[in-house]
Design an enzyme around this catalytic site. Structure first.
Site, PDB file in Angstrom:
ATOM      1  CE  LYS A 260     -96.656  32.472   3.335  1.00  0.00           C
ATOM      2  NZ  LYS A 260     -95.513  33.269   2.949  1.00  0.00           N
TER       3      LYS A 260
ATOM      4  CG  ASN B 183     -98.577  30.400   6.525  1.00  0.00           C
ATOM      5  OD1 ASN B 183     -99.793  30.481   6.297  1.00  0.00           O
ATOM      6  ND2 ASN B 183     -97.811  31.457   6.720  1.00  0.00           N
TER       7      ASN B 183
HETATM    8  P1  13P Z   1     -92.316  30.257   1.497  1.00  0.00           P
HETATM    9  O1  13P Z   1     -92.017  28.819   1.916  1.00  0.00           O
HETATM   10  O2  13P Z   1     -93.288  30.343   0.371  1.00  0.00           O
HETATM   11  O3  13P Z   1     -91.060  31.017   1.281  1.00  0.00           O
HETATM   12  O4  13P Z   1     -93.066  30.945   2.734  1.00  0.00           O
HETATM   13  C1  13P Z   1     -92.526  30.859   4.001  1.00  0.00           C
HETATM   14  C2  13P Z   1     -93.504  31.356   4.965  1.00  0.00           C
HETATM   15  O5  13P Z   1     -93.799  32.543   5.023  1.00  0.00           O
HETATM   16  C3  13P Z   1     -94.154  30.387   5.862  1.00  0.00           C
HETATM   17  O6  13P Z   1     -94.821  31.024   6.887  1.00  0.00           O
END
Ligand code: 13P
Length: 249
Positions: free
Chosen positions: A11, A9
């Site tokens: 983001k 992900n």
């Molecule tokens: P991190 O791996 O950066 O902790 O994020 C996890 C996440 O929200 C994946 O959707």
């Protein structure tokens, strides 16, 4: 049989040039040693370009969000059919950041799941408790509601097409991973709840990913647990080296 699925992900990170560079690094070095399904979920703006770039590779494409209508005057939103039309197979639904910052309720997420399934997308439905909920022994109660309300009205056949991601909010982006035992305990609980919503065989077939500070150095131990069938990776999916190290755990 359960499929092991590791998804990245991204983001709200990467511009198009960075996305292209990351995909080139991934597809040129991905050997799929573990015969698992690997999915990348870039921002909407990069989906078309990444989709083209992934042609001929076994890496799959997912989106980070979807709007629960077929079409219409919903300025700024993206429909499930639009995602399909650019080559998405997966879509993340109910990530904790959407629940928190965009106030997405379990009932609204249920609608997103319906629309995703109707359009042939595989939703990755995220559940997980906040730190204060864990500390006040609310973990199972919160997750039970997220599952019951989010997955309400689905048949066993539909549930088999949904991936669940357990992402404890306190472990996201904090570098603080749930211990494999903590994660396994919640995954087993999720499977038990899924069995209540369908039957034991269906629950056993559903992929349940763990997410929250998954890194190359903790993935093997997490994946070694019987109810952990994959990972939803944030930060470590933004560098080809670390994501490849995770998918080749
Ligand atoms: P991190 O791996 O950066 O902790 O994020 C996890 C996440 O929200 C994946 O959707």
């Amino acid at each position: 049989m359960r499929k092991t699925i590791v998804a990245g992900n991204w983001k709200m990170f990467t511009d198009l040039a960075e996305a292209n560079e990351l995909i080139t690094g991934l597809k040129n070095n991905f050997q799929n040693k573990n015969q698992i399904e690997v999915v990348v979920c870039p921002p909407f703006t990069h989906l078309s370009a990444v989709s083209l770039s992934l042609q001929g590779s076994s890496i799959q494409l997912g989106a980070q969000n979807v709007y629960p209508e077929e079409k219409g005057a919903y300025t700024g939103e993206i429909s499930p059919a639009m995602l399909k039309s650019v080559g998405c197979q997966y879509v993340i639904v109910g990530h904790s950041e959407r629940r928190e910052y965009f106030h997405e309720s379990n009932a609204f997420l249920n609608k997103k799941l319906q629309f995703a399934l109707q359009n042939g997308l595989t939703p990755i439905y995220c559940v997980g408790e906040k730190l204060e909920e864990r500390e006040s022994d609310q973990t199972f109660k919160v997750i039970e509601a997220q599952l019951k309300e989010g997955l309400s009205g689905f048949s066993a056949a539909q549930l088999k097409n949904i991936v669940i991601a357990y992402e404890p909010v306190w472990a996201i982006g904090t570098g603080k991973t749930a211990s494999p035992e903590q994660a396994q305990e919640v995954h087993a609980f999720i499977r038990q709840e899924l069995a209540k919503l369908s039957d034991a065989a269906t629950a056993d077939a559903i992929t349940i990913q763990y997410g929250g500070s998954v890194k190359p150095d903790n993935v093997t131990e997490l994946m070694g647990k019987p109810d952990i069938d994959g990972a939803l990776v944030g930060g470590a999916s933004l560098k080809a080296d670390s994501f490849l190290a995770i998918v080749n755990y």
